[in-house]
Design a protein around this motif. Sequence first.
Motif, PDB file in Angstrom:
ATOM      1  N   VAL A 111       0.855  -1.185   0.000  1.00 12.30           N
ATOM      2  CA  VAL A 111       0.000   0.000   0.000  1.00 12.30           C
ATOM      3  C   VAL A 111       0.886   1.227   0.000  1.00 12.30           C
ATOM      4  CG1 VAL A 111      -1.921  -1.124   1.170  1.00 12.30           C
ATOM      5  CG2 VAL A 111      -0.145  -0.011   2.523  1.00 12.30           C
ATOM      6  N   PRO A 112       0.369   2.362  -0.493  1.00  9.61           N
ATOM      7  CA  PRO A 112       1.182   3.577  -0.473  1.00  9.61           C
ATOM      8  C   PRO A 112       1.474   4.002   0.968  1.00  9.61           C
ATOM      9  CG  PRO A 112      -0.689   3.815  -1.935  1.00  9.61           C
ATOM     10  CD  PRO A 112      -0.888   2.545  -1.189  1.00  9.61           C
ATOM     11  N   GLY A 113       2.626   4.609   1.151  1.00 13.45           N
ATOM     12  CA  GLY A 113       3.029   5.052   2.477  1.00 13.45           C
ATOM     13  C   GLY A 113       2.212   6.249   2.937  1.00 13.45           C
ATOM     14  N   GLY A 114       2.267   6.511   4.238  1.00  7.18           N
ATOM     15  CA  GLY A 114       1.560   7.652   4.803  1.00  7.18           C
ATOM     16  C   GLY A 114       2.329   8.931   4.588  1.00  7.18           C
ATOM     17  N   ASP A 115       1.969   9.952   5.378  1.00 10.88           N
ATOM     18  CA  ASP A 115       2.662  11.231   5.267  1.00 10.88           C
ATOM     19  C   ASP A 115       4.088  11.073   5.778  1.00 10.88           C
ATOM     20  OD1 ASP A 115       0.443  12.506   4.261  1.00 10.88           O
ATOM     21  OD2 ASP A 115      -0.368  12.903   6.254  1.00 10.88           O
ATOM     22  N   ALA A 132       0.944   3.938   7.024  1.00 11.01           N
ATOM     23  CA  ALA A 132       0.270   3.661   5.755  1.00 11.01           C
ATOM     24  C   ALA A 132      -1.038   2.947   6.032  1.00 11.01           C
ATOM     25  CB  ALA A 132       1.161   2.778   4.888  1.00 11.01           C
ATOM     26  N   SER A 133      -2.045   3.269   5.221  1.00 16.84           N
ATOM     27  CA  SER A 133      -3.317   2.582   5.412  1.00 16.84           C
ATOM     28  C   SER A 133      -3.840   2.144   4.059  1.00 16.84           C
ATOM     29  CB  SER A 133      -4.300   3.516   6.117  1.00 16.84           C
ATOM     30  OG  SER A 133      -5.196   4.086   5.229  1.00 16.84           O
ATOM     31  N   ARG A 136      -6.523   4.480   2.188  1.00 15.57           N
ATOM     32  CA  ARG A 136      -6.087   5.677   1.467  1.00 15.57           C
ATOM     33  C   ARG A 136      -5.227   5.344   0.246  1.00 15.57           C
ATOM     34  NH1 ARG A 136      -2.711   9.209   5.171  1.00 15.57           N
ATOM     35  NH2 ARG A 136      -2.198   9.852   3.092  1.00 15.57           N
ATOM     36  N   ALA A 137      -5.462   4.267  -0.413  1.00 15.06           N
ATOM     37  CA  ALA A 137      -4.627   3.882  -1.550  1.00 15.06           C
ATOM     38  C   ALA A 137      -5.068   4.626  -2.801  1.00 15.06           C
ATOM     39  CB  ALA A 137      -4.704   2.374  -1.783  1.00 15.06           C
TER      40      ALA A 137
END
Length: 181
Positions: A111-115, A132-133, A136-137
């Motif tokens: 999954v894409p990383g967070g901030d 990452a969640s 929020r992909a």
Amino acid sequence: MSRKPEPRGKPGLPRKPELRGRAARLARLLPTGRAQAARTPFVLLVVLLLGGGLIGLLVLNSALSEGAFQLDDLQRETKNLTDEEQALQRDIDAYSAPDALQRRARELGMVPGGDPAFLSPDGKVKGVPSAASAVRAPMVLAPEALATATVPPPHSAPSPAGGAPAAPDPTPSASTSNPGR
């Protein structure tokens, strides 16, 4: 009866008539029996040289034609290898396209990383990192596809199936994947 003395010569051989004037001068230019025997080795030498030259030309011609066949085989092999290289390069370009990388990452469960948070040169942390969640992909599109694709808003409600919102999965077409190749 008086006899004329015979000219000197070998007994039993017919006599040649005596030549006078112009005929005598021309006869002196022709070789005699002894010169005829000396001409034979020269003629044999010339024939051997000509025959050797012809055989040498035949061998040289055969070697050149064999080289031409080898050159043709090598050019054909080079063309086949060039075609194979181009096909492999197209495969590499297709696998390294952004949409293909994103699809493969999702298949692997990534999954894409967070901030992110950044460190300044003096050691201070700037920003607040977040985990990452999977909810929020966002869909990452290639620059060529941005002009034609519609992306759903990032804060849409999750789909009833569970995880991430359903996002369109653009497939690369021949006209949009790596122009110029």
